[in-house]
Enzyme design. Structure first.
Site, mmCIF file in Angstrom:
data_model
loop_
_atom_site.group_PDB
_atom_site.id
_atom_site.type_symbol
_atom_site.label_atom_id
_atom_site.label_comp_id
_atom_site.label_asym_id
_atom_site.label_seq_id
_atom_site.Cartn_x
_atom_site.Cartn_y
_atom_site.Cartn_z
ATOM 1 N N LYS A 181 -1.469 -27.443 2.458
ATOM 2 C CA LYS A 181 -1.293 -27.359 1.004
ATOM 3 C C LYS A 181 0.200 -27.358 0.699
ATOM 4 C CE LYS A 181 -0.615 -24.237 -2.017
ATOM 5 N NZ LYS A 181 0.241 -24.936 -3.022
ATOM 6 N N SER A 235 7.584 -16.799 -0.407
ATOM 7 C CA SER A 235 8.042 -15.473 -0.813
ATOM 8 C C SER A 235 7.343 -14.367 -0.033
ATOM 9 C CB SER A 235 7.793 -15.275 -2.309
ATOM 10 O OG SER A 235 6.407 -15.135 -2.565
ATOM 11 N N THR A 236 8.007 -13.221 0.062
ATOM 12 C CA THR A 236 7.416 -12.059 0.723
ATOM 13 C C THR A 236 6.167 -11.592 -0.020
ATOM 14 O OG1 THR A 236 9.558 -11.386 1.604
ATOM 15 C CG2 THR A 236 7.878 -9.686 1.451
ATOM 16 N N GLY A 239 3.412 -13.844 0.964
ATOM 17 C CA GLY A 239 3.145 -13.617 2.382
ATOM 18 C C GLY A 239 2.243 -12.413 2.606
ATOM 19 N N GLU A 257 7.089 -16.994 7.358
ATOM 20 C CA GLU A 257 8.552 -17.133 7.262
ATOM 21 C C GLU A 257 8.886 -16.913 5.801
ATOM 22 O OE1 GLU A 257 11.847 -18.052 6.188
ATOM 23 O OE2 GLU A 257 11.374 -20.182 6.546
ATOM 24 N N CYS A 291 16.076 -19.621 2.180
ATOM 25 C CA CYS A 291 15.767 -18.286 2.687
ATOM 26 C C CYS A 291 16.889 -17.786 3.596
ATOM 27 C CB CYS A 291 14.443 -18.305 3.434
ATOM 28 S SG CYS A 291 14.356 -19.554 4.732
ATOM 29 N N GLU A 388 16.804 -11.003 -3.504
ATOM 30 C CA GLU A 388 16.985 -12.409 -3.132
ATOM 31 C C GLU A 388 17.140 -13.231 -4.408
ATOM 32 O OE1 GLU A 388 15.119 -15.506 0.086
ATOM 33 O OE2 GLU A 388 13.703 -14.393 -1.152
#
Length: 466
Positions: A181, A235-236, A239, A257, A291, A388
């Site tokens: 995707k 993004s965290t 994730g 990642e 990142c 970030e």
């Protein structure tokens, strides 16, 4: 521009192009002009189900992909690399249209990385070996490395093609099948790869591409009981959702990642010209949408004023504009949401007491373009030092001692990359071993290669790419 009739805008399953089950489409925009490029078929759970069934069938014992020997798998990857070289201009053009990154960067950096990664893993295909183990008593024990099965890949919008290849090449090298995707903001190069997969001769079902949105198509991949492994770059926050979905479904393996707030440490004895240039490129490359961005620059106090002065000179000279202009170094941000977030963080830096040295504003007559921004007198408690930013903003901080900078560099929830600039080998190795980062660069930045693993600690993710 590439004539879009040459590019299929549908869902790629079983080496064929399909309309979405729902009949829905979604738009993709050129961030440089804010104009719509085209509409893409919008995949959802039923389309993901169809793609997974195709990938499962291709992975069945006796299927052409499972019967293919390892050398032949490697040859297919080499052929795919050949086609990327042949269509390099087309792919770089599509990437620039969809992301806004400068064309020359797409051509010389992104495409070069894709081609080298494919060739590296093509060479590995027939060199994956087990081992024999002497065990007690009169038994023979040996290990085999086997493909996992159906792998899901969810790719980001900042390096759409490169991150696709980072996931695709090792998975195919080892004999897996894929359901991909791409990010909804940047699906074009991924769809073009679908046509190349078919042209190369990969068996039907080995690679399937389902464009769509994260909460629908992405969630369907994350929760699917027939997907054995998922790799995600993004993004965290997302994730965490993917890892939770994996645990609640079939405990599929997960590689993440995620974000980074990466320290770039410049010691007083560093080559100042090199350090300034690397720190500049480290944070402003790809419009700051990396990142790995050098988004916390720690400079030893003896050289701090000179470092700031030179960094401002670099930032003021950075050319922002049309990404198809060969002179352009910085294009637009990816979309309005990201653009607004960056400007909001810049405002927070001003309010919290950082000194705005240059930039800090949008380029008013050009959509999503932001001037390269440098802050000095930044402290660790400021938002621009903690969050970030994912934009063209360079916060520069001061430090006095090595122990102090180690403590401050590690005082973040992230741990993706770091860099150290010094001429002292002992200091370089001390810092490299003390920093809680998956990658530490010494006297360089963004030195990323297919031969080396990549990934982070803490909230920057789990596992390794490549």
């Amino acid at each position: 521009p590439i004539p879009l009739p040459l590019l299929s805008l549908q869902i790629f399953i079983n080496n064929e192009w399909h309309e979405s089950t729902s009949g829905k489409k979604f738009p993709t925009y050129n961030p440089s002009t804010l104009e719509k490029i085209c509409d893409i078929e919008e995949g959802d759970k039923p389309d993901v189900d169809n793609a997974v069934e195709a990938a499962k069938a291709a992975f069945q014992r006796g299927a052409p992909w499972r019967q293919m020997d390892a050398l032949s798998r490697g040859r297919l990857l080499h052929k795919l690399a050949d086609l990327l070289e042949r269509d390099r201009v087309i792919l770089a053009t599509l990437e620039t249209m969809d992301t806004g990154k400068p064309f020359l960067q797409a051509y010389f950096i992104d495409l070069e990385g894709c081609i080298k990664t494919l060739r590296y893993y093509a060479g590995w295909a027939d060199k994956i070996q087990g081992r024999t183990i002497p065990v007690d008593e009169n038994f023979v024990c040996f290990t085999r490395h086997e493909p996992m099965g159906v792998c899901g890949a969810i790719t980001p919008w900042n390096f759409p093609l490169l991150m696709l290849i980072w996931k695709m090449a090792p998975a195919l090298c080892c004999g897996n099948t894929l359901v991909i995707k791409p990010a909804e903001q940047t699906p074009l190069t991924s769809l073009y790869i679908g046509s190349l997969i078919k042209e190369v001769g990969f068996p039907p079902g080995v690679v399937n591409i389902v464009p769509g949105y994260g909460p629908t198509a992405g969630a369907a991949i994350s929760t699917h009981h027939s997907i054995d492994k998922i790799a995600f770059t993004g993004s965290t926050k997302v994730g965490k959702l993917i890892k939770e979905a994996a645990s609640k479904s079939n405990l599929k393996r997960v590689t993440l990642e995620l974000g980074g707030k990466n320290p770039c440490i410049v010691c007083a004895d560093a080559d100042l010209d090199l350090a300034v240039e690397c720190a500049h490129q480290g944070v402003f490359f790809n419009q700051g949408q990396c990142c790995t961005a050098a988004s916390r620059v720690f400079v030893e106090e003896q050289i701090y004023p000179e470092f700031v002065k030179r960094s401002v000179e670099y930032a003021k000279k950075r050319l922002v504009g049309d990404p198809f202009d060969a002179r352009t170094e910085q294009g637009p941000q990816i979309d309005q949401k990201q653009f607004d977030k960056i400007l909001e963080l810049i405002e927070s830096g001003k309010k919290e007491g950082a000194k705005l040295e240059c930039g800090g504003l949008a380029i008013e007559d050009r959509g999503l373009f932001i001037k390269p921004t440098v802050f000095s007198d930044v402290t660790d408690n400021m938002r621009i030092a903690k969050e970030e930013i994912f934009g063209p903003v360079q916060p520069i901080m001061k430090f006095k001692s090595i122990e102090e900078v180690i403590r401050r560099a590690n005082s973040t929830e992230y741990g993706l990359t770091a860099a150290v600039f010094t001429k002292n080998l002992d200091r370089a190795l001390t810092l490299a071993s003390a920093l809680q980062s998956g990658t530490v660069w010494i006297n360089c930045y963004n030195a990323l290669y297919a031969q080396a693993p990549f990934g982070g600690f803490k909230m920057s993710g789990n596992g390794r790419e490549l």
